[in-house]
Design an enzyme around this catalytic site. Sequence first.
Site, mmCIF file in Angstrom:
data_model
loop_
_atom_site.group_PDB
_atom_site.id
_atom_site.type_symbol
_atom_site.label_atom_id
_atom_site.label_comp_id
_atom_site.label_asym_id
_atom_site.label_seq_id
_atom_site.Cartn_x
_atom_site.Cartn_y
_atom_site.Cartn_z
ATOM 1 N N ARG A 75 71.552 21.309 4.657
ATOM 2 C CA ARG A 75 70.388 20.452 4.358
ATOM 3 C C ARG A 75 70.744 18.969 4.514
ATOM 4 N NH1 ARG A 75 68.033 21.924 -1.216
ATOM 5 N NH2 ARG A 75 67.014 19.938 -0.792
ATOM 6 N N HIS A 127 66.154 13.283 -8.772
ATOM 7 C CA HIS A 127 66.725 14.606 -8.493
ATOM 8 C C HIS A 127 68.062 14.501 -7.769
ATOM 9 C CE1 HIS A 127 62.460 16.581 -8.829
ATOM 10 N NE2 HIS A 127 62.959 16.222 -9.995
ATOM 11 N N GLY A 211 52.836 12.396 -1.728
ATOM 12 C CA GLY A 211 53.471 13.589 -1.163
ATOM 13 C C GLY A 211 54.236 14.455 -2.133
ATOM 14 N N THR A 212 53.596 14.814 -3.239
ATOM 15 C CA THR A 212 54.264 15.728 -4.155
ATOM 16 C C THR A 212 53.284 16.720 -4.751
ATOM 17 O OG1 THR A 212 55.547 15.933 -6.206
ATOM 18 C CG2 THR A 212 54.149 13.973 -6.010
HETATM 19 P P1 OAD Z 1 56.659 20.173 -2.447
HETATM 20 O O1 OAD Z 1 57.112 20.882 -1.211
HETATM 21 O O2 OAD Z 1 56.491 20.992 -3.673
HETATM 22 O O3 OAD Z 1 55.277 19.420 -2.178
HETATM 23 C C1 OAD Z 1 55.105 18.545 -1.101
HETATM 24 C C2 OAD Z 1 53.695 17.979 -1.155
HETATM 25 O O4 OAD Z 1 53.563 17.031 -0.114
HETATM 26 C C3 OAD Z 1 52.576 19.023 -0.971
HETATM 27 O O5 OAD Z 1 51.589 18.831 -1.980
HETATM 28 C C4 OAD Z 1 52.013 18.717 0.425
HETATM 29 O O6 OAD Z 1 50.606 18.917 0.473
HETATM 30 C C5 OAD Z 1 52.328 17.220 0.555
HETATM 31 N N1 OAD Z 1 52.527 16.760 1.941
HETATM 32 C C6 OAD Z 1 53.116 17.401 2.984
HETATM 33 N N2 OAD Z 1 53.185 16.612 4.059
HETATM 34 C C7 OAD Z 1 52.626 15.413 3.712
HETATM 35 C C8 OAD Z 1 52.414 14.165 4.379
HETATM 36 N N3 OAD Z 1 52.778 13.968 5.642
HETATM 37 N N4 OAD Z 1 51.814 13.160 3.683
HETATM 38 C C9 OAD Z 1 51.419 13.345 2.387
HETATM 39 N N5 OAD Z 1 51.587 14.508 1.719
HETATM 40 C C10 OAD Z 1 52.197 15.517 2.347
HETATM 41 O O7 OAD Z 1 57.699 18.953 -2.693
HETATM 42 P P2 OAD Z 1 57.902 18.077 -4.014
HETATM 43 O O8 OAD Z 1 56.647 17.935 -4.772
HETATM 44 O O9 OAD Z 1 58.631 16.860 -3.607
HETATM 45 O O10 OAD Z 1 63.447 19.487 -6.803
HETATM 46 O O11 OAD Z 1 58.881 19.002 -4.815
HETATM 47 C C11 OAD Z 1 59.352 18.519 -6.048
HETATM 48 C C12 OAD Z 1 60.707 19.055 -6.347
HETATM 49 O O12 OAD Z 1 60.673 20.474 -6.318
HETATM 50 C C13 OAD Z 1 61.766 18.678 -5.341
HETATM 51 O O13 OAD Z 1 62.332 17.416 -5.555
HETATM 52 C C14 OAD Z 1 62.781 19.765 -5.555
HETATM 53 C C15 OAD Z 1 61.875 20.955 -5.692
HETATM 54 O O14 OAD Z 1 62.344 21.984 -6.503
HETATM 55 C C16 OAD Z 1 64.741 19.731 -6.938
HETATM 56 O O15 OAD Z 1 65.422 20.179 -6.033
HETATM 57 C C17 OAD Z 1 65.277 19.409 -8.285
#
Ligand code: OAD
Length: 275
Positions: A75, A127, A211-212
Amino acid sequence: MDASLIDLLDRGLAGAGPVVVLTGAGISAESGIPTFRGEDGYWTVGSAHYHPEDMATNAAFGRMPEEVWRWYLYRRSVCRAAEPNPAHRALVALEEALGDRFLLITQNVDGLHLRAGSSAARTYQIHGNIDFLRCGDEPSSLRPIPLAIGDAWTKDAPFTEEARALLSCCDGGRLARPHVLWFDEYYDEALFHWQSSLRAAGEASLLIVIGTSGSTNLPMQVGSIVARRGAPMIVINQDPSPFSRFAEESGAGWFARGRAGDHLPAMVEHLLERA
Ligand code: OAD
């Protein structure tokens, strides 16, 4: 931009508190890094042999440290091959304009915010960072992964003796661990800015969430604190999320549905004009 959105941005900027930006994997998707929960996401696809959410645990590292390292080195190689995109760069420009009024809280371990030019002091990597390792939980042992490890690790590359030597702690060969927060671990202040993030949420004049999916604890607390305070909250996301619901229900929010690169630069440009 819509007049209500402009009004929220202006109100946020006029407040006395910090402008806080919270980012997740979506902001790096346009740099080619998979998200976690999307179709090609890390938690969806996983490694060749293990269920991905089981790999990202301290328990897994205890049982099979080399297998966990192989997955993180793969990764890390994906992250190092990626470049920051216009959304990362827009946040650098915003920080340059706002100085100490700016704070970035990122869940991303890819390091792209810092590579784009965001300052380490105003970026909370809650994180961790995939480019760093540490010996257990000792903050003073935090250091970059040696460059000699290389960044061409494929999914199937074997863990070598050379890698073991490079990734060892200095106390006689015990393997250091990736500097990331795992599923069976807790946020703290020393490594992950737990209290500082909550304090920032309590003071923010404006929160921009990008984007979360809202699947982790500290970001959700940040969002709910800001929503409860009724401070302006702008959410940029491809799909609806708990944050977009906060924004829609708070009376001082805006949900910009779509890609970070399509929405953020224009918002930042407006803030720069007014700052
Ligand atoms: P996710 O994969 O859970 O969510 C990503 C979000 O970004 C989704 O809601 C998509 O709709 C959105 N998305 C995708 N592409 C996009 C773009 N180009 N512009 C805007 N939005 C977009 O990822 P996170 O929420 O970051 O933690 O996940 C949170 C944590 O869960 C991560 O940091 C990781 C994971 O477990 C650890 O590893 C501790």
